[in-house]
Design a protein around this motif. Structure first.
Motif, short mmCIF file in Angstrom:
data_model
loop_
_atom_site.label_atom_id
_atom_site.label_comp_id
_atom_site.label_asym_id
_atom_site.label_seq_id
_atom_site.Cartn_x
_atom_site.Cartn_y
_atom_site.Cartn_z
N VAL A 134 48.50 29.52 27.53
CA VAL A 134 47.63 30.66 27.23
C VAL A 134 46.85 31.05 28.48
O VAL A 134 46.21 30.20 29.12
CB VAL A 134 46.68 30.34 26.07
N GLU A 135 46.90 32.32 28.82
CA GLU A 135 46.38 32.82 30.09
C GLU A 135 44.93 33.26 29.98
O GLU A 135 44.52 33.85 28.97
CB GLU A 135 47.25 34.00 30.55
N ASN A 136 44.16 33.01 31.04
CA ASN A 136 42.80 33.55 31.10
C ASN A 136 42.85 35.07 31.25
O ASN A 136 43.67 35.61 31.98
CB ASN A 136 42.02 32.95 32.27
N MET A 137 41.98 35.75 30.54
CA MET A 137 41.88 37.20 30.65
C MET A 137 40.50 37.56 31.19
O MET A 137 40.01 36.88 32.09
CB MET A 137 42.20 37.84 29.29
N TYR A 138 39.83 38.57 30.65
CA TYR A 138 38.56 39.01 31.25
C TYR A 138 37.89 40.01 30.31
O TYR A 138 38.56 40.67 29.50
CB TYR A 138 38.82 39.70 32.59
N THR A 164 47.74 25.85 29.45
CA THR A 164 47.03 27.07 29.83
C THR A 164 47.54 27.58 31.18
O THR A 164 48.19 26.86 31.94
CB THR A 164 45.52 26.83 29.95
N THR A 165 47.22 28.86 31.43
CA THR A 165 47.54 29.53 32.69
C THR A 165 46.27 30.07 33.31
O THR A 165 45.44 30.65 32.61
CB THR A 165 48.51 30.71 32.46
N ILE A 166 46.11 29.90 34.62
CA ILE A 166 45.03 30.58 35.35
C ILE A 166 45.65 31.67 36.21
O ILE A 166 46.57 31.42 36.99
CB ILE A 166 44.22 29.61 36.24
N ASP A 167 45.15 32.88 36.04
CA ASP A 167 45.54 34.06 36.82
C ASP A 167 44.33 34.42 37.69
O ASP A 167 43.25 34.69 37.18
CB ASP A 167 45.91 35.21 35.88
N LEU A 168 44.53 34.44 39.02
CA LEU A 168 43.40 34.65 39.92
C LEU A 168 42.87 36.08 39.90
O LEU A 168 41.67 36.29 40.11
CB LEU A 168 43.78 34.25 41.34
N SER A 169 43.71 37.06 39.65
CA SER A 169 43.22 38.44 39.54
C SER A 169 42.32 38.58 38.32
O SER A 169 41.27 39.24 38.38
CB SER A 169 44.39 39.42 39.47
N HIS A 170 42.72 37.95 37.21
CA HIS A 170 41.90 38.00 36.00
C HIS A 170 40.57 37.28 36.21
O HIS A 170 39.52 37.72 35.73
CB HIS A 170 42.65 37.38 34.83
N ALA A 171 40.62 36.17 36.94
CA ALA A 171 39.38 35.44 37.24
C ALA A 171 38.43 36.31 38.06
O ALA A 171 37.21 36.28 37.87
CB ALA A 171 39.70 34.15 37.99
N ALA A 172 38.99 37.12 38.97
CA ALA A 172 38.15 37.99 39.80
C ALA A 172 37.44 39.04 38.95
O ALA A 172 36.24 39.29 39.13
CB ALA A 172 39.00 38.66 40.88
N ILE A 173 38.16 39.65 38.02
CA ILE A 173 37.52 40.65 37.15
C ILE A 173 36.42 40.02 36.32
O ILE A 173 35.35 40.60 36.12
CB ILE A 173 38.56 41.30 36.21
N ALA A 174 36.69 38.80 35.82
CA ALA A 174 35.71 38.11 34.97
C ALA A 174 34.57 37.50 35.75
O ALA A 174 33.62 36.99 35.16
CB ALA A 174 36.42 37.02 34.17
N ARG A 175 34.67 37.55 37.09
CA ARG A 175 33.68 36.90 37.96
C ARG A 175 33.56 35.43 37.60
O ARG A 175 32.47 34.87 37.47
CB ARG A 175 32.33 37.62 37.85
N SER A 176 34.72 34.82 37.42
CA SER A 176 34.82 33.44 36.99
C SER A 176 35.40 32.60 38.11
O SER A 176 36.43 32.96 38.69
CB SER A 176 35.71 33.34 35.75
N ASN A 177 34.77 31.49 38.44
CA ASN A 177 35.23 30.63 39.52
C ASN A 177 36.49 29.88 39.07
O ASN A 177 36.43 29.07 38.14
CB ASN A 177 34.13 29.62 39.88
#
Length: 269
Positions: A134-138, A164-177
């Motif tokens: 399951v991928e991180n979203m934002y 789980t999946t970490i997507d770095l573009s989604h992390a950037a939108i979410a302002r999530s480290n």
């Protein structure tokens, strides 16, 4: 894991859009990627098990994952019933030798689907033998406030998913480290969408190193902690006007991954 002890580096077929799934395999082989993740989408080839298997065999590239058709623009691919889409994704993964299906959490308006999503994903994993990562979203940004558009939520570390999946573009939108998210997930982190982003409301999917989410530090963290899953480049090359320009972006992305996934000597860093 490769023989050198680092994660295998694959290419998502979405990285060559609007070119086709077939073109993605050709680029991956030419540039030197080690696997391909197939985004099931509006390209008819991506929906056909036999076609995907033949592309994999022809280019000598394994399929590392199937990305289920759960984006807004793929809502009608393989029908409109979400659990049916995931079952077909698992069946394709089994047929082409992939161990992972990447899936997004449900949209808020998919209330019935969302109601038992966590338990349903666990049941699918048990019945299919496939890992549903399951991928991180934002949050979606609207004027001065954020809109929570996913259920049960956009951060997979808040739920007991096994994979789980970490997507770095989604992390950037979410302002999530992303390093902190990876630490929260621990061994449940199975899959990476390597890309980049900035403090933007747009899902940029930049070539890694061109944003400011800390893609290099994230890869170095994976290397230090012995991440054994798949690293897949998922970038946006739609602005490329020639094949050579697109291939250059794919090559730069692969070189970035190879450089920063090299095992870090803690005594010298």
């Amino acid at each position: 894991m490769t023989a050198g002890g680092r994660p295998r580096i694959g290419l998502s077929t979405s990285s060559v859009y609007p070119e086709s799934t077939a073109h993605a395999f050709t680029y991956a082989a030419a540039v030197g990627y080690e696997a391909v993740e197939v985004m099931v989408g509006i390209d008819a080839l991506s929906q056909q098990v036999d076609a995907v298997r033949e592309l994999s065999q022809h280019h000598g590239l394994p399929v590392s994952a199937i990305h289920a058709p759960c984006l807004l623009f793929t809502q009608r691919v393989w029908g409109v019933e979400p659990w049916g889409k995931l079952e077909r994704s698992a069946a394709m993964a089994q047929e082409v030798g992939a161990e992972v299906v990447v899936v997004h959490p449900p949209f808020r308006w998919q209330k019935e689907y969302a109601r038992d999503f966590v338990n349903g994903i666990a049941a699918l994993e048990e019945s299919s033998g496939i890992a549903f990562a399951v991928e991180n979203m934002y949050p979606w940004r609207a004027s001065r406030r954020n809109l929570e558009m996913y259920l049960p939520g956009w951060d997979p570390s808040d739920e007991p998913y096994a994979n789980t999946t970490i997507d770095l573009s989604h992390a950037a939108i979410a302002r999530s480290n992303p390093v902190e998210m990876a630490e929260r997930l621990g061994p449940r982190l199975r899959h990476i969408h390597l890309t980049d982003g900035t403090d933007s409301a747009k899902d940029e999917h930049l070539v890694p190193g061109r944003g400011d989410i800390g893609a290099a530090a994230f890869l170095q963290h994976l290397a230090r902690t012995g991440f054994a899953g798949e690293v897949v480049l998922e970038i946006n090359t739609r602005r490329c006007t020639t094949r050579e320009e697109r291939e250059a972006d794919l090559r730069e992305s692969l070189e970035f991954a190879l450089e920063h996934l090299a095992l870090v000597d803690d005594d010298t860093h």
